[in-house]
Structure formats: C-alpha cells, structure tokens
Scaffold this active site. Sequence first.
Site, PDB file in Angstrom:
ATOM      1  N   ILE A  96       0.844  -1.207   0.000  1.00 24.66           N
ATOM      2  CA  ILE A  96       0.000   0.000   0.000  1.00 24.66           C
ATOM      3  C   ILE A  96       0.875   1.251   0.000  1.00 24.66           C
ATOM      4  O   ILE A  96       0.573   2.254  -0.661  1.00 24.66           O
ATOM      5  CB  ILE A  96      -0.965  -0.020   1.210  1.00 24.66           C
ATOM      6  CG1 ILE A  96      -1.791  -1.315   1.204  1.00 24.66           C
ATOM      7  CG2 ILE A  96      -1.891   1.198   1.170  1.00 24.66           C
ATOM      8  CD1 ILE A  96      -2.574  -1.568   2.479  1.00 24.66           C
ATOM      9  N   SER A 143      -7.283  -0.955  10.362  1.00 20.47           N
ATOM     10  CA  SER A 143      -7.868  -2.048   9.587  1.00 20.47           C
ATOM     11  C   SER A 143      -9.300  -2.303  10.047  1.00 20.47           C
ATOM     12  O   SER A 143      -9.627  -2.119  11.235  1.00 20.47           O
ATOM     13  CB  SER A 143      -7.028  -3.306   9.846  1.00 20.47           C
ATOM     14  OG  SER A 143      -7.680  -4.453   9.380  1.00 20.47           O
ATOM     15  N   TYR A 202      -2.538  -9.625  15.806  1.00 24.28           N
ATOM     16  CA  TYR A 202      -2.446  -8.558  14.794  1.00 24.28           C
ATOM     17  C   TYR A 202      -3.554  -7.520  15.030  1.00 24.28           C
ATOM     18  O   TYR A 202      -3.296  -6.310  15.069  1.00 24.28           O
ATOM     19  CB  TYR A 202      -2.567  -9.156  13.381  1.00 24.28           C
ATOM     20  CG  TYR A 202      -2.765  -8.085  12.332  1.00 24.28           C
ATOM     21  CD1 TYR A 202      -1.718  -7.261  11.944  1.00 24.28           C
ATOM     22  CD2 TYR A 202      -4.021  -7.874  11.749  1.00 24.28           C
ATOM     23  CE1 TYR A 202      -1.903  -6.258  11.003  1.00 24.28           C
ATOM     24  CE2 TYR A 202      -4.210  -6.880  10.808  1.00 24.28           C
ATOM     25  CZ  TYR A 202      -3.158  -6.067  10.436  1.00 24.28           C
ATOM     26  OH  TYR A 202      -3.338  -5.068   9.517  1.00 24.28           O
ATOM     27  N   LYS A 237      -3.388  -3.405  16.212  1.00 20.36           N
ATOM     28  CA  LYS A 237      -4.006  -2.248  15.539  1.00 20.36           C
ATOM     29  C   LYS A 237      -4.858  -1.459  16.531  1.00 20.36           C
ATOM     30  O   LYS A 237      -4.824  -0.230  16.564  1.00 20.36           O
ATOM     31  CB  LYS A 237      -4.867  -2.715  14.359  1.00 20.36           C
ATOM     32  CG  LYS A 237      -4.072  -3.241  13.191  1.00 20.36           C
ATOM     33  CD  LYS A 237      -3.331  -2.121  12.468  1.00 20.36           C
ATOM     34  CE  LYS A 237      -2.273  -2.626  11.540  1.00 20.36           C
ATOM     35  NZ  LYS A 237      -1.347  -1.616  11.055  1.00 20.36           N
TER      36      LYS A 237
HETATM   37  P1  NAD Z   1       3.490  -4.579   3.501  1.00 23.91           P
HETATM   38  O1  NAD Z   1       4.062  -5.652   4.356  1.00 23.91           O
HETATM   39  O2  NAD Z   1       3.541  -4.734   2.033  1.00 23.91           O
HETATM   40  O3  NAD Z   1       4.152  -3.177   3.886  1.00 23.91           O
HETATM   41  C1  NAD Z   1       4.628  -2.888   5.177  1.00 23.91           C
HETATM   42  C2  NAD Z   1       6.020  -2.305   5.029  1.00 23.91           C
HETATM   43  O4  NAD Z   1       6.518  -1.974   6.320  1.00 23.91           O
HETATM   44  C3  NAD Z   1       7.015  -3.275   4.382  1.00 23.91           C
HETATM   45  O5  NAD Z   1       7.704  -2.601   3.345  1.00 23.91           O
HETATM   46  C4  NAD Z   1       7.953  -3.635   5.529  1.00 23.91           C
HETATM   47  O6  NAD Z   1       9.259  -3.898   5.064  1.00 23.91           O
HETATM   48  C5  NAD Z   1       7.877  -2.400   6.399  1.00 23.91           C
HETATM   49  N1  NAD Z   1       8.171  -2.612   7.820  1.00 23.91           N
HETATM   50  C6  NAD Z   1       7.648  -3.544   8.650  1.00 23.91           C
HETATM   51  N2  NAD Z   1       8.149  -3.402   9.897  1.00 23.91           N
HETATM   52  C7  NAD Z   1       9.009  -2.350   9.856  1.00 23.91           C
HETATM   53  C8  NAD Z   1       9.840  -1.715  10.808  1.00 23.91           C
HETATM   54  N3  NAD Z   1       9.888  -2.127  12.077  1.00 23.91           N
HETATM   55  N4  NAD Z   1      10.579  -0.657  10.419  1.00 23.91           N
HETATM   56  C9  NAD Z   1      10.553  -0.220   9.146  1.00 23.91           C
HETATM   57  N5  NAD Z   1       9.787  -0.785   8.192  1.00 23.91           N
HETATM   58  C10 NAD Z   1       9.022  -1.839   8.541  1.00 23.91           C
HETATM   59  O7  NAD Z   1       1.967  -4.369   3.986  1.00 23.91           O
HETATM   60  P2  NAD Z   1       0.796  -3.512   3.329  1.00 23.91           P
HETATM   61  O8  NAD Z   1      -0.223  -4.454   2.829  1.00 23.91           O
HETATM   62  O9  NAD Z   1       1.340  -2.488   2.449  1.00 23.91           O
HETATM   63  O10 NAD Z   1       0.196  -2.847   4.642  1.00 23.91           O
HETATM   64  C11 NAD Z   1       0.596  -1.565   5.088  1.00 23.91           C
HETATM   65  C12 NAD Z   1      -0.100  -1.273   6.392  1.00 23.91           C
HETATM   66  O11 NAD Z   1      -1.512  -1.341   6.212  1.00 23.91           O
HETATM   67  C13 NAD Z   1       0.239  -2.245   7.512  1.00 23.91           C
HETATM   68  O12 NAD Z   1       0.345  -1.523   8.726  1.00 23.91           O
HETATM   69  C14 NAD Z   1      -0.964  -3.171   7.549  1.00 23.91           C
HETATM   70  O13 NAD Z   1      -1.164  -3.706   8.845  1.00 23.91           O
HETATM   71  C15 NAD Z   1      -2.073  -2.214   7.173  1.00 23.91           C
HETATM   72  N6  NAD Z   1      -3.235  -2.898   6.581  1.00 23.91           N
HETATM   73  C16 NAD Z   1      -3.036  -3.732   5.520  1.00 23.91           C
HETATM   74  C17 NAD Z   1      -4.120  -4.405   4.962  1.00 23.91           C
HETATM   75  C18 NAD Z   1      -3.928  -5.358   3.822  1.00 23.91           C
HETATM   76  O14 NAD Z   1      -4.790  -6.208   3.602  1.00 23.91           O
HETATM   77  N7  NAD Z   1      -2.860  -5.285   3.048  1.00 23.91           N
HETATM   78  C19 NAD Z   1      -5.408  -4.187   5.481  1.00 23.91           C
HETATM   79  C20 NAD Z   1      -5.562  -3.313   6.551  1.00 23.91           C
HETATM   80  C21 NAD Z   1      -4.459  -2.674   7.096  1.00 23.91           C
HETATM   81  C1  WQD Z   2     -11.146 -12.890   1.976  1.00 22.23           C
HETATM   82  C2  WQD Z   2     -12.199 -13.981   1.779  1.00 22.23           C
HETATM   83  C3  WQD Z   2     -11.764 -15.967   3.034  1.00 22.23           C
HETATM   84  C4  WQD Z   2      -8.124 -17.058   0.855  1.00 22.23           C
HETATM   85  C5  WQD Z   2      -7.524 -10.237   6.014  1.00 22.23           C
HETATM   86  C6  WQD Z   2      -7.202  -9.843   7.430  1.00 22.23           C
HETATM   87  C7  WQD Z   2      -7.621  -8.419   7.695  1.00 22.23           C
HETATM   88  C8  WQD Z   2      -7.035  -7.468   6.640  1.00 22.23           C
HETATM   89  C9  WQD Z   2      -7.268  -7.956   5.240  1.00 22.23           C
HETATM   90  C10 WQD Z   2      -5.032  -6.454   7.489  1.00 22.23           C
HETATM   91  C11 WQD Z   2     -12.589 -14.683   3.067  1.00 22.23           C
HETATM   92  C12 WQD Z   2     -11.683 -16.246   1.548  1.00 22.23           C
HETATM   93  C13 WQD Z   2      -9.255 -16.409   1.288  1.00 22.23           C
HETATM   94  C14 WQD Z   2      -8.228 -18.343   0.244  1.00 22.23           C
HETATM   95  C15 WQD Z   2     -10.597 -18.209   0.516  1.00 22.23           C
HETATM   96  N1  WQD Z   2      -5.617  -7.337   6.772  1.00 22.23           N
HETATM   97  N2  WQD Z   2     -10.487 -16.972   1.115  1.00 22.23           N
HETATM   98  N3  WQD Z   2      -9.483 -18.862   0.096  1.00 22.23           N
HETATM   99  O1  WQD Z   2      -9.682 -12.528   5.875  1.00 22.23           O
HETATM  100  O2  WQD Z   2     -11.142 -10.693   4.940  1.00 22.23           O
HETATM  101  O3  WQD Z   2      -8.925 -10.126   5.824  1.00 22.23           O
HETATM  102  O4  WQD Z   2      -6.859  -9.330   5.111  1.00 22.23           O
HETATM  103  O5  WQD Z   2      -5.496  -5.665   8.249  1.00 22.23           O
HETATM  104  O6  WQD Z   2      -7.206  -8.103   8.971  1.00 22.23           O
HETATM  105  O7  WQD Z   2      -7.884 -10.719   8.308  1.00 22.23           O
HETATM  106  O8  WQD Z   2      -9.055 -11.362   3.711  1.00 22.23           O
HETATM  107  O9  WQD Z   2      -8.234 -12.077   1.515  1.00 22.23           O
HETATM  108  O10 WQD Z   2      -7.705 -13.497   3.549  1.00 22.23           O
HETATM  109  O11 WQD Z   2     -10.042 -13.423   2.687  1.00 22.23           O
HETATM  110  O12 WQD Z   2     -11.713 -18.733   0.357  1.00 22.23           O
HETATM  111  O13 WQD Z   2      -7.231 -18.968  -0.139  1.00 22.23           O
HETATM  112  O14 WQD Z   2     -11.642 -14.987   0.930  1.00 22.23           O
HETATM  113  O15 WQD Z   2     -12.368 -17.030   3.713  1.00 22.23           O
HETATM  114  O16 WQD Z   2     -13.949 -14.976   2.981  1.00 22.23           O
HETATM  115  P1  WQD Z   2      -9.785 -11.275   5.156  1.00 22.23           P
HETATM  116  P2  WQD Z   2      -8.660 -12.609   2.842  1.00 22.23           P
END
Ligand code: NAD
Ligand code: WQD
Length: 337
Positions: free
Chosen positions: A12, A124, A148, A152
């Site tokens: 992201i 999240s 996790y 958050k």
């Molecule tokens: P990502 O793992 O691709 O990016 C996180 C980045 O942070 C990575 O580049 C990693 O190297 C860096 N990092 C981790 N720990 C660190 C540290 N101690 N010091 C410096 N850098 C560090 O993840 P993302 O999907 O881009 O997610 C970004 C943020 O959004 C995260 O905080 C994640 O929890 C949150 N988030 C992600 C999702 C999702 O589904 N991807 C959903 C909700 C919230």
């Molecule tokens: C989506 C749907 C699964 C994989 C997670 C974290 C959440 C947030 C986003 C960071 C669900 C189904 C998935 C597979 C499947 N991250 N599924 N087969 O669980 O909604 O959220 O990522 O904050 O905290 O919990 O996302 O993409 O894992 O699943 O059927 O191989 O797909 O059961 O219904 P989720 P997901």
Amino acid sequence: MKILVTGGAGYIGSHTCVELLEAGHDLVVVDNLCNSKAAAIDRVLEIADGSLRLIELDIRDTAALTEVFQSERVDAVIHFAGLKAVGESTDLPVEYYDNNVGGTISLLQAMDAGDVRTIVFSSSATVYGDPHQVPITEDFPLTATNPYGWSKLMVEQVLKDLQASDERWSITLLRYFNPVGAHPSGLIGEDPNGIPNNLMPYISQVAIGKLDRLRVFGDDYPTRDGTGVRDYIHVVDLAQGHLAALDTHATTPGAHIYNLGTGSGVSVLEMRAAFEEACEQAIPYEIVDRRPGDIAECWADPSRARVALNWQATKSLMDMTRDGWRWQSRNPDGYQE
Ligand code: NAD
Ligand code: WQD
C-alpha cells in the site's frame, strides 16, 4: 509538503508514494525492507517524477529515526510500517506487538522530538471483529480476535490518548477494508512471500500456474452464495484516500477516524468469476472447510469519508482484477528479476 512515509516500499505504501509524488509532495521513505524490496521504490520513480529518498531503517531504532526528523524538515507522517499476517501473529505475538505497537511508540517519540505532530495511520477493518451488522460505521464496537488485530487496536488507543493529552497533534486513523489490485501501469503491486494468505494474490498465483487451485474456505455462510463476503477496495483508490486525509487534516489538530472501503460486498465466488474474466482463463477451485477465525461478511459504510474527506472509491471490481492480473502476469516472480 514533505512527507515521511514509514513502510513506503510495501504494497500500500508504494502505491501511496506514487499518488503523493504525482500530487507534488516530497517524500522520505523509511523502511527496513523486512517484507518488501528496494526495487519497488525504483518502480515508483519510473511511474512518477519527484523527490523521494529511501532510508533503510527499522522504526524501532528511535535514535536513528530521531536523526532523520532532525535532518529532514518533515511536515507530516503516513505510517504503514508493520507486520500484517493474521495467522503468523498468533504464532509470534511478541514480535507483532514489538513491531506494530513498539515501532509506533518509537515513531511518535521521534516525531515529537522533531516537532512533527501530524500522522495518518494504517488501521484495519479487523478492529470491528465480527460485526453485529453490515454496513459498518466508524462508531461500531471495537474488538479483536488475534494479536495482529489487537496491535491495531492498541495503536489506535495510543494515538487517541496522545491527541487527548496534547491538542497540537493531528491523528487520522484509516480503517482499510480489503485492499486488492495494483497500479494500472503494471509496474508495482502486491509481492507476498511464500504462499499467499489473502484471496486475490492466491487467485493470481493459480492463474499464473504457481498454485493448482483455489481453496474456497466454506460455502455454508449465511451469504448469497454461501461464501465469505468482503469489501474489496482498489489499492489506488485507497492510496488516494491518504492524500484526501492529508489535504483535509494536515493542519487540523484532532482525532479523525475513517473507514476506507467501497461500501459494497463481493463474495469469494464472485471474485473468482471476475478474475477469470480478467485473465481469460478458468480458475479451478474446490470447497474446503471454513478458515478458523473468518467471519461471514464485512463491508463498510464509507459515507463519513465521502462527506468529510471528499473522497470515495471509484474503481470497479473489473479494474481490481484486470490491474491485479496485469501486475501478476508481467511480474510472475514479483520484484525478483
Ligand atoms: P506490507 O508488508 O507490504 O508493507 C509494510 C512495510 O513496512 C514493508 O515494506 C515492511 O518492510 C515495512 N516494515 C515492517 N516493519 C518495519 C519496521 N519495524 N521498520 C521499518 N519498516 C518496517 O503491507 P501492506 O499491505 O502495504 O500494509 C501496510 C499497512 O496497512 C500495515 O500496517 C498493515 O497492517 C495495514 N493494513 C493492511 C491491509 C492489507 O490487507 N494489506 C489491510 C488493513 C491494514
Ligand atoms: C477474503 C475472503 C476468506 C483465501 C484479512 C485480514 C484483515 C485485513 C485484510 C489487514 C474470506 C476467503 C481467502 C483463500 C478463501 N488485513 N479466502 N481462500 O480474511 O477478509 O482479511 O486481510 O489488516 O485483517 O484478516 O481477507 O483475503 O484473507 O479473505 O476462500 O485462499 O476470501 O475465507 O472470505 P480477510 P482474505
């Protein structure tokens, strides 16, 4: 503005860097590259012109981070850095609390020392636990079901308490729903290590031939086709939500909380069908048991962000799958050459 982006080399973060550069901001990216590659930043700079300095640093190194704030005249921070794998967090709770909570506290100390008090934080939808109804508004009860999610929630609390104690702070908590897809250029996207946990990267790897079939976790949920329903949001829409938050709140002290989602739900089978259309091939699948901890459905009421930030998601499910497939097919091994 000069913006310090923690975790800016990640999924992201890299997409947000593109949008920030295109809007004319100067960037300092702090990332320890524990879950990303510096090549992502090279790609960001292929897409967008502008000033971006990557500093390889762990945000828990408060002394080094403090030096960064002393040497760079930063106006605001967008804080993505953290660990994000739900299952892993249950096995490694101390690592998750140390990185996500400890890392944020270290960052806040360095910011305070550098007189920077504007932060946008990656929260999240996981903080809503298993919601009692959908769509979810920001005032729903908060809870967590794994380390996790607790990390958050804890960071949200730390930030709210900090703002309550010192009204100079502007904190914005962005609760992302399910970010998917990739930049339309095909140059940056999600590059998970090992077998993906999340649905869209898993389907992508089935399409590219790395995995044999999708395993659908349960078809007996009380949803329209029995599979889990989520609010998938295109990562570029999500990135633009961060710009909207900064534009609105960079100089507005207070605690601001927003859901970033589309406001509609898509089932696992619907996502599979949309991906098949995008990649023009069949995605084989089988139904397996529910994944422990999963909920039936989860989608946002994004109206607060629409009204206050003048932001809303504009990209369709087909945009998500087409852009996700473009990234996967052009970079079958991610950033690895
Ligand atoms: P990502 O793992 O691709 O990016 C996180 C980045 O942070 C990575 O580049 C990693 O190297 C860096 N990092 C981790 N720990 C660190 C540290 N101690 N010091 C410096 N850098 C560090 O993840 P993302 O999907 O881009 O997610 C970004 C943020 O959004 C995260 O905080 C994640 O929890 C949150 N988030 C992600 C999702 C999702 O589904 N991807 C959903 C909700 C919230
Ligand atoms: C989506 C749907 C699964 C994989 C997670 C974290 C959440 C947030 C986003 C960071 C669900 C189904 C998935 C597979 C499947 N991250 N599924 N087969 O669980 O909604 O959220 O990522 O904050 O905290 O919990 O996302 O993409 O894992 O699943 O059927 O191989 O797909 O059961 O219904 P989720 P997901």
